[in-house]
Design a protein around this motif. Structure first.
Motif, mmCIF file in Angstrom:
data_model
loop_
_atom_site.group_PDB
_atom_site.id
_atom_site.type_symbol
_atom_site.label_atom_id
_atom_site.label_comp_id
_atom_site.label_asym_id
_atom_site.label_seq_id
_atom_site.Cartn_x
_atom_site.Cartn_y
_atom_site.Cartn_z
ATOM 1 N N SER A 193 0.793 -1.196 -0.070
ATOM 2 C CA SER A 193 0.149 -0.051 -0.010
ATOM 3 C C SER A 193 0.845 1.209 0.037
ATOM 4 O O SER A 193 1.481 1.481 0.945
ATOM 5 N N LYS A 194 1.035 1.896 -1.252
ATOM 6 C CA LYS A 194 2.068 2.764 -1.133
ATOM 7 C C LYS A 194 1.597 4.082 -0.454
ATOM 8 O O LYS A 194 0.192 4.563 -0.553
ATOM 9 N N ASP A 195 2.386 4.651 0.458
ATOM 10 C CA ASP A 195 2.140 5.785 1.307
ATOM 11 C C ASP A 195 2.342 7.028 0.859
ATOM 12 O O ASP A 195 3.469 7.214 0.560
ATOM 13 N N THR A 196 1.439 7.696 0.178
ATOM 14 C CA THR A 196 1.709 9.090 -0.353
ATOM 15 C C THR A 196 1.425 10.098 0.607
ATOM 16 O O THR A 196 1.401 11.279 0.095
ATOM 17 N N SER A 197 1.429 9.996 1.943
ATOM 18 C CA SER A 197 1.129 10.980 2.914
ATOM 19 C C SER A 197 2.294 12.058 2.998
ATOM 20 O O SER A 197 1.957 13.212 3.046
ATOM 21 N N THR A 198 3.397 11.615 2.673
ATOM 22 C CA THR A 198 4.568 12.502 2.822
ATOM 23 C C THR A 198 4.683 13.490 1.422
ATOM 24 O O THR A 198 4.678 14.724 1.561
ATOM 25 N N GLY A 199 4.192 13.029 0.231
ATOM 26 C CA GLY A 199 4.083 13.595 -0.822
ATOM 27 C C GLY A 199 3.141 14.781 -0.790
ATOM 28 O O GLY A 199 2.982 15.816 -1.012
ATOM 29 N N ALA A 231 -7.198 14.871 -3.103
ATOM 30 C CA ALA A 231 -8.250 15.053 -1.672
ATOM 31 C C ALA A 231 -7.200 15.123 -0.576
ATOM 32 O O ALA A 231 -7.392 15.816 0.137
ATOM 33 N N GLY A 232 -6.187 14.153 -0.524
ATOM 34 C CA GLY A 232 -5.244 14.222 0.683
ATOM 35 C C GLY A 232 -4.592 15.427 0.787
ATOM 36 O O GLY A 232 -4.227 16.042 1.763
ATOM 37 N N VAL A 233 -4.389 16.264 -0.487
ATOM 38 C CA VAL A 233 -3.711 17.594 -0.452
ATOM 39 C C VAL A 233 -4.660 18.652 0.193
ATOM 40 O O VAL A 233 -4.485 19.412 1.002
ATOM 41 N N LYS A 234 -5.843 18.509 -0.502
ATOM 42 C CA LYS A 234 -6.847 19.444 -0.058
ATOM 43 C C LYS A 234 -6.969 19.481 1.397
ATOM 44 O O LYS A 234 -7.175 20.466 2.135
ATOM 45 N N ALA A 235 -6.826 18.299 1.872
ATOM 46 C CA ALA A 235 -7.440 18.112 3.401
ATOM 47 C C ALA A 235 -6.386 18.904 4.394
ATOM 48 O O ALA A 235 -6.559 19.035 5.461
ATOM 49 N N ARG A 236 -4.979 18.858 3.796
ATOM 50 C CA ARG A 236 -4.038 19.800 4.377
ATOM 51 C C ARG A 236 -3.777 21.226 4.164
ATOM 52 O O ARG A 236 -2.831 21.880 4.565
ATOM 53 N N VAL A 237 -4.462 21.584 3.129
ATOM 54 C CA VAL A 237 -4.427 23.066 2.820
ATOM 55 C C VAL A 237 -5.206 23.970 3.569
ATOM 56 O O VAL A 237 -6.214 23.542 3.834
ATOM 57 N N PHE A 238 -4.706 24.927 3.912
ATOM 58 C CA PHE A 238 -5.530 26.161 4.646
ATOM 59 C C PHE A 238 -4.968 27.509 4.372
ATOM 60 O O PHE A 238 -3.840 27.524 4.263
ATOM 61 N N SER A 239 -5.984 28.535 4.157
ATOM 62 C CA SER A 239 -5.342 29.803 3.871
ATOM 63 C C SER A 239 -6.030 30.572 5.065
ATOM 64 O O SER A 239 -7.239 30.163 5.787
ATOM 65 N N PHE A 240 -5.817 31.983 5.459
ATOM 66 C CA PHE A 240 -6.265 32.688 6.492
ATOM 67 C C PHE A 240 -7.885 33.087 6.149
ATOM 68 O O PHE A 240 -8.649 33.080 6.833
ATOM 69 N N ASP A 241 -8.043 33.227 4.779
ATOM 70 C CA ASP A 241 -9.391 33.258 4.523
ATOM 71 C C ASP A 241 -10.540 32.248 4.888
ATOM 72 O O ASP A 241 -11.410 32.376 4.757
#
Length: 338
Positions: A193-199, A231-241
């Motif tokens: 199961s390739k772990d892509t969480s680091t990327g 989707a995993g990237v979006k879950a970690r993205v956050f802006s002040f807005d």
């Protein structure tokens, strides 16, 4: 009789080390190079006994202080004992044969590797395991990571695991090896199961440096080219807005202890909805101070300073989410979609 006048420098050094005794000499041996240790051993084997008077002359040459009780020393035997009790047999053999100790070819320890995984990934693994196995695994993790993993589990499973953690005794070595093998093959093995969480985390950290307009544009581009695991990237993205999308409890945690100067600067020119979301999460006194500052307007204040303050708030929010204090809006949306 061998005297100090006929001894070589390695022989003199060997004599002093033997006279010092195992505790002190053992600490010094660690600082010698391999070639130097080999020379000391060979020099010691050439010595027989050294009278006290000659030993004192040797010590004087090295300008070191010699304590009483050295007496007559069988240097070769003492050096063998000293080395055997301070170095491993493999190290002694490597020194004498002029080779390095062979590296350990066994598998890497499991638990330090697990500590580097995302809590969600570990929680997904535990969801398919017996609660007793889950309790055993969590007991081997750091308290902080174990708490974060527990928060990713469904309440019934979470309760069962915690109940077993309370009453769990030490696991037999055979059982522990079975669990570690399962973790190695099913959780850590990239082929299963390739772990892509680091990327995902790496890309998200880059995106979090952008302002809202740039971020939305880049996300759209990534969607257009079919970026995997977006989707995993979006879950970690956050802006002040996105601050108003956080829960009230999460906003309180973010601004607790944060400088009012940073908060004020970040709120300059922000939409009214966002300003209210932030001010509602801080104390009344601080709120009045910030409102007073904001009422003076933003004239003369550099936009770059405002954007930097907003990045500071956003970074603090992301850090707290990684520590398990709360979930980012993106992660909540992904969970609801699933």
């Amino acid at each position: 009789m061998t005297t100090s006048l006929t001894l070589t420098r390695p022989q003199k050094a060997a004599a002093i080390l033997v006279a010092m005794g195992k505790p002190a000499a053992g600490r010094l041996l660690k600082f010698f190079k391999q070639e130097e240790l080999k020379a000391l051993i060979e020099a010691a084997r050439m010595l027989r006994t050294i009278p006290q008077a000659d030993l004192e002359k040797i010590v004087a040459e090295f300008e070191a202080e010699f304590t009483e009780g050295a007496g007559l020393l069988d240097s070769a035997d003492k050096m063998d004992t000293l080395l055997s009790e301070t170095l491993s047999p493999e190290e002694v053999s490597a020194i004498m044969e002029g080779r390095q100790k062979k590296p350990d070819t066994g598998p890497l320890p499991v638990w330090p590797q697990v500590e580097q995984l995302e809590p969600m990934r570990i929680g997904g693994f535990l969801a398919g395991e017996h609660p007793q196995t889950g309790a055993l695994i969590l007991s081997k993790l750091s308290s902080q990571l174990a708490a974060q993993v527990l928060l990713t589990l469904e309440k019934p499973l979470r309760s069962e695991i915690m109940k077993r953690m309370v009453t769990m005794a030490s696991a037999p070595q055979a059982a522990m090896r079975l669990v570690e093998n399962q973790i190695r093959t099913r959780l850590l093995d990239g082929s299963s199961s390739k772990d892509t969480s680091t990327g995902q985390a790496r890309l998200a950290s880059v995106l979090n440096e952008m302002d809202k307009t740039q971020l939305d544009e880049v996300i759209q581009d990534l969607e257009a080219v079919g970026t995997p695991d977006l989707a995993g990237v979006k879950a970690r993205v956050f802006s002040f807005d996105d601050m108003h999308l956080l829960s009230q409890k999460a906003r309180v945690l973010v601004f607790d202890g944060m400088s009012t100067d940073v908060i004020t600067l970040a709120l300059r020119g922000a939409p009214e909805e966002l300003v209210e979301a932030v001010l509602s999460a801080i104390g009344a006194r601080s709120r009045r101070m910030i409102e007073s500052e904001l009422s003076t307007g933003s004239e003369g204040i550099a936009l770059a300073d405002i954007m930097q303050a907003r990045k500071t708030v956003a970074s603090a929010t992301v850090r707290l989410s990684r520590e398990g204090a709360f979930e980012l809006p993106g992660a909540q949306a992904a969970a609801e979609a699933a």
